[in-house]
Scaffold this motif. Structure first.
Motif, PDB file in Angstrom:
ATOM      1  N   ASN A   1       1.959  -2.911   4.799  1.00  0.00           N
ATOM      2  CA  ASN A   1       1.095  -1.781   5.144  1.00  0.00           C
ATOM      3  C   ASN A   1       1.960  -0.526   5.257  1.00  0.00           C
TER       4      ASN A   1
ATOM      5  N   TRP B   1      -2.430  -3.282 -10.329  1.00  0.00           N
ATOM      6  CA  TRP B   1      -2.602  -2.102  -9.487  1.00  0.00           C
ATOM      7  C   TRP B   1      -4.079  -1.813  -9.238  1.00  0.00           C
TER       8      TRP B   1
ATOM      9  N   SER C   1     -10.511  -1.036   2.546  1.00  0.00           N
ATOM     10  CA  SER C   1      -9.729  -2.236   2.873  1.00  0.00           C
ATOM     11  C   SER C   1     -10.456  -3.503   2.450  1.00  0.00           C
TER      12      SER C   1
ATOM     13  N   THR D   1       0.848  -1.192   0.000  1.00  0.00           N
ATOM     14  CA  THR D   1       0.000   0.000   0.000  1.00  0.00           C
ATOM     15  C   THR D   1       0.886   1.246   0.000  1.00  0.00           C
TER      16      THR D   1
ATOM     17  N   LEU E   1      -7.417   4.528   0.735  1.00  0.00           N
ATOM     18  CA  LEU E   1      -7.551   3.588   1.841  1.00  0.00           C
ATOM     19  C   LEU E   1      -8.159   4.200   3.091  1.00  0.00           C
TER      20      LEU E   1
ATOM     21  N   VAL F   1     -10.032  -3.996  -1.204  1.00  0.00           N
ATOM     22  CA  VAL F   1      -8.706  -4.516  -1.570  1.00  0.00           C
ATOM     23  C   VAL F   1      -8.662  -6.027  -1.377  1.00  0.00           C
TER      24      VAL F   1
ATOM     25  N   VAL G   1      -1.080  -0.691  -4.533  1.00  0.00           N
ATOM     26  CA  VAL G   1      -2.292  -0.021  -4.056  1.00  0.00           C
ATOM     27  C   VAL G   1      -1.934   1.386  -3.596  1.00  0.00           C
ATOM     28  N   ALA G   2      -2.642   2.370  -4.124  1.00  0.00           N
ATOM     29  CA  ALA G   2      -2.463   3.772  -3.719  1.00  0.00           C
ATOM     30  C   ALA G   2      -3.605   4.570  -4.340  1.00  0.00           C
ATOM     31  N   ARG G   3      -3.575   5.893  -4.153  1.00  0.00           N
ATOM     32  CA  ARG G   3      -4.654   6.731  -4.680  1.00  0.00           C
ATOM     33  C   ARG G   3      -4.454   7.107  -6.141  1.00  0.00           C
TER      34      ARG G   3
ATOM     35  N   LEU H   1      -6.933  -4.167   6.799  1.00  0.00           N
ATOM     36  CA  LEU H   1      -6.197  -4.940   5.795  1.00  0.00           C
ATOM     37  C   LEU H   1      -5.529  -6.159   6.427  1.00  0.00           C
TER      38      LEU H   1
ATOM     39  N   ALA I   1       1.048   2.641   3.531  1.00  0.00           N
ATOM     40  CA  ALA I   1       0.308   3.890   3.360  1.00  0.00           C
ATOM     41  C   ALA I   1       0.129   4.608   4.691  1.00  0.00           C
TER      42      ALA I   1
END
Length: 259
Positions: free
Chosen positions: A86, A56, A67, A8, A61, A70, A32-34, A118, A88
């Motif tokens: 983890n 991706w 979560s 993340t 989050l 995901v 995983v990100a924005r 998560l 992020a």
């Protein structure tokens, strides 16, 4: 390798460095990100250079249902995960009473709630593997209260304590749990936190994300409980443990006080 590493906060900074180094080790990665554009570019880079799969998911989050989405993304696509990172997280600088409360709660939502959800969601999936790893990214701020970063340092103290407790609970299982606690690192954290005024000071102590990631992964796969990269950071943590708390809080408060 047939199992994925999920990271993340993978679009930049330490998360990006972790993703690249895991791909170099042969792990297919789940990013995983924005930021959709940054994730897509990183996935393309990983596929091109390391010739491993890179999938991706662009998602915030801090959203209360993110979560779960995901976890469902992985199960629906049959992504077998053996490494969960983890990473992020962010902070907001300023006197607690003067910083927007919604922003502070969002910090808690991302740094704590998302990590908890998560981890809880992935433990059953990780237990399906012969060996599995969880790396929670904390901070040297976990070892002391930091005035003007009060909520951030408190969330990282939570991450460290939670990691150690979970590590004990999972002792004897296939899952090893570790906490990586970097100090100042050359990422976008300071800008997002509103610490641009301290950029020159930070530059004197910053580690590079690639160095932090390499130390973090080495510690993770060696099953270390706590990983503190860099000599200065180790000294800082030792000082926080040995010196009076009031003195440590004064040092932190003076360091980050408004300019």
């Amino acid at each position: 390798m047939n199992t994925y590493a999920l990271i993340t906060g993978a679009s930049k900074g330490i998360g990006r460095a972790l993703a690249l180094q895991l791909a170099k080790k042969g792990y297919p990665v789940l990013l995983v990100a924005r930021s959709k554009d940054e994730l897509q570019a990183l996935a393309t880079e990983i596929i091109t250079i390391y010739q491993v799969q890179a999938r991706w998911l662009a998602i915030d989050l801090s959203d209360s249902h993110a979560s779960e989405k995901v976890v469902n993304w992985c199960t629906d696509n049959s992504y077998a995960v053996s490494v969960l990172i983890n990473n992020a997280g962010y902070g907001l600088w300023g006197s607690f009473e003067n910083v927007d409360i919604e922003g502070q709660l969002n910090v808690i939502g991302l740094n704590i709630n998302a990590l908890i959800k998560l981890t809880h969601g992935f433990i059953p999936l990780l237990k399906q593997q012969p060996k599995a790893y969880i790396l929670n990214v904390g901070s040297t701020a976990a070892y002391q209260a930091v005035p003007t970063l009060a909520v951030y340092s408190a969330t990282k103290a939570f991450v460290l304590s939670f990691t150690r407790a979970l590590r004990y609970e999972l002792k004897g299982s296939v899952i090893s749990v570790s906490c990586l606690s970097p100090g100042p690192t050359d990422t976008g954290f300071a800008h997002r936190a509103g610490l641009d005024a301290f950029a020159d000071l930070a530059a004197k102590f910053n580690m590079q994300p690639e160095e932090v990631a390499a130390i973090g992964l080495k510690g993770l796969f060696n099953k270390k409980a706590e990983i503190v990269p860099g000599l200065l950071n180790k000294l800082s943590v030792t000082g926080a443990r040995l010196l009076p708390k009031a003195l440590i809080e004064k040092i932190g408060g003076d360091l980050y006080k408004s300019k």
